[in-house]
Design an enzyme around this catalytic site. Structure first.
Site, PDB file in Angstrom:
ATOM      1  N   ASP A   7     -13.561 -15.223 -10.259  1.00  0.00           N
ATOM      2  CA  ASP A   7     -13.624 -15.448  -8.815  1.00  0.00           C
ATOM      3  C   ASP A   7     -14.515 -14.366  -8.207  1.00  0.00           C
ATOM      4  O   ASP A   7     -14.590 -13.238  -8.705  1.00  0.00           O
ATOM      5  CB  ASP A   7     -12.232 -15.391  -8.185  1.00  0.00           C
ATOM      6  CG  ASP A   7     -12.273 -15.727  -6.698  1.00  0.00           C
ATOM      7  OD1 ASP A   7     -12.777 -16.808  -6.349  1.00  0.00           O
ATOM      8  OD2 ASP A   7     -11.820 -14.901  -5.880  1.00  0.00           O
ATOM      9  N   GLU A   9     -15.813 -12.701  -4.248  1.00  0.00           N
ATOM     10  CA  GLU A   9     -15.678 -12.643  -2.794  1.00  0.00           C
ATOM     11  C   GLU A   9     -17.041 -12.262  -2.235  1.00  0.00           C
ATOM     12  O   GLU A   9     -17.777 -11.460  -2.839  1.00  0.00           O
ATOM     13  CB  GLU A   9     -14.617 -11.636  -2.368  1.00  0.00           C
ATOM     14  CG  GLU A   9     -13.225 -11.874  -2.959  1.00  0.00           C
ATOM     15  CD  GLU A   9     -12.614 -13.205  -2.584  1.00  0.00           C
ATOM     16  OE1 GLU A   9     -13.088 -13.826  -1.597  1.00  0.00           O
ATOM     17  OE2 GLU A   9     -11.682 -13.654  -3.273  1.00  0.00           O
ATOM     18  N   GLU A  52     -15.654 -11.911  10.481  1.00  0.00           N
ATOM     19  CA  GLU A  52     -14.855 -13.010   9.930  1.00  0.00           C
ATOM     20  C   GLU A  52     -14.572 -12.780   8.450  1.00  0.00           C
ATOM     21  O   GLU A  52     -13.483 -13.054   7.965  1.00  0.00           O
ATOM     22  CB  GLU A  52     -15.575 -14.348  10.137  1.00  0.00           C
ATOM     23  CG  GLU A  52     -15.577 -14.828  11.571  1.00  0.00           C
ATOM     24  CD  GLU A  52     -14.168 -14.966  12.128  1.00  0.00           C
ATOM     25  OE1 GLU A  52     -13.313 -15.567  11.448  1.00  0.00           O
ATOM     26  OE2 GLU A  52     -13.917 -14.466  13.240  1.00  0.00           O
ATOM     27  N   HIS A 150      -7.743 -12.656   0.567  1.00  0.00           N
ATOM     28  CA  HIS A 150      -8.468 -13.131  -0.611  1.00  0.00           C
ATOM     29  C   HIS A 150      -8.966 -11.927  -1.400  1.00  0.00           C
ATOM     30  O   HIS A 150      -9.705 -11.089  -0.888  1.00  0.00           O
ATOM     31  CB  HIS A 150      -9.655 -14.002  -0.184  1.00  0.00           C
ATOM     32  CG  HIS A 150      -9.257 -15.344   0.329  1.00  0.00           C
ATOM     33  ND1 HIS A 150      -9.552 -16.511  -0.329  1.00  0.00           N
ATOM     34  CD2 HIS A 150      -8.567 -15.707   1.430  1.00  0.00           C
ATOM     35  CE1 HIS A 150      -9.068 -17.541   0.353  1.00  0.00           C
ATOM     36  NE2 HIS A 150      -8.479 -17.069   1.430  1.00  0.00           N
ATOM     37  N   ASP A 155      -6.914 -13.564  -7.208  1.00  0.00           N
ATOM     38  CA  ASP A 155      -7.182 -14.999  -7.225  1.00  0.00           C
ATOM     39  C   ASP A 155      -7.472 -15.490  -8.636  1.00  0.00           C
ATOM     40  O   ASP A 155      -7.117 -16.621  -9.005  1.00  0.00           O
ATOM     41  CB  ASP A 155      -8.351 -15.338  -6.298  1.00  0.00           C
ATOM     42  CG  ASP A 155      -7.938 -15.324  -4.830  1.00  0.00           C
ATOM     43  OD1 ASP A 155      -6.761 -15.050  -4.545  1.00  0.00           O
ATOM     44  OD2 ASP A 155      -8.800 -15.590  -3.971  1.00  0.00           O
TER      45      ASP A 155
END
Length: 225
Positions: A7, A9, A52, A150, A155
């Protein structure tokens, strides 16, 4: 068989619009069992973290500024994954970012054929049902309570559990077709056969029953069965 559950980010959605990777997390599986071997790194994106994205990942500029740049960790990442199958949820997104970063550093890119997309697997197994990582955790009863933000490594750990469930638990060879069973099923992911509306008709004739009874009677009381 070696697999890497992976994963990433990022600062946003498009590497060609200036977004960058800020975290990579990998879990190694051998024959569908976690080995305990991991690769995890935070990365300086060399750009401000959008507000965000900060809300989603909790990674701020002050923290990321002190992390290595992708150029410093790209080769180590490639050495770790090598030629293993990459298990990724929504593989197109992560592969797009990884290959963009690798190409910018003049490093070998990863072929899409190397990726196994668990999002596609989930959509095929449960058509019309939510297929996000959180939704699949609910379906399979996997604890994701620690996933308040997250994080790539967390994850990946959760995705490894989801992946094993998607392919049939720790015995993937026993996966049965769910093309009919899943239709109209609830969101629990479990399926149980329903009773037949009518019992099957007997296939033994009355004559065959009588012949069998006569045969058993001839055996006498001392027969073993």
């Amino acid at each position: 068989m070696r697999e890497i559950v992976l994963d990433t980010e990022t600062t946003g959605f498009d590497p060609f619009a200036g977004d960058r990777i800020v975290e990579i997390g990998c879990i190694e599986l051998n024959n569908h069992v976690a080995t305990g071997n991991t690769f995890h790194v935070y990365i300086n994106p060399e750009r401000p973290m959008p507000e965000e994205a900060f809300k989603v990942h909790g990674l701020g500029d002050d923290f990321l500024r002190n992390q290595p740049k992708f150029a410093e960790v790209g080769q180590k990442f490639l050495d770790f994954v090598a030629d293993a199958k990459l298990v990724i949820h929504n593989a197109a997104f992560d592969m797009k970012f990884l290959n963009a970063e690798l190409e910018w550093m003049n490093l070998p890119t990863l072929p899409m054929e190397q990726a196994l997309d668990t999002l596609e697997i989930a959509r095929k197994r449960f058509p019309g049902s939510p297929a996000s990582l959180d939704a699949l955790c609910r379906r399979f009863g996997i604890d994701n309570s620690a996933r308040t933000l997250h994080g790539a490594l967390l994850d990946s750990e959760i995705l490894a559990e989801v992946y094993l469930e998607l392919i049939g638990g720790r015995q993937p060879g026993l996966v049965l077709s769910t093309s009919h069973a899943d239709q109209g099923a609830d969101n629990s992911g479990s399926w149980r056969p329903k009773p037949r509306p009518e019992p099957l008709r007997p296939r033994i004739t009355e004559a065959e029953k009588a012949a069998h009874a006569a045969f058993v009677e001839k055996l006498g009381e001392n027969s073993l069965w």
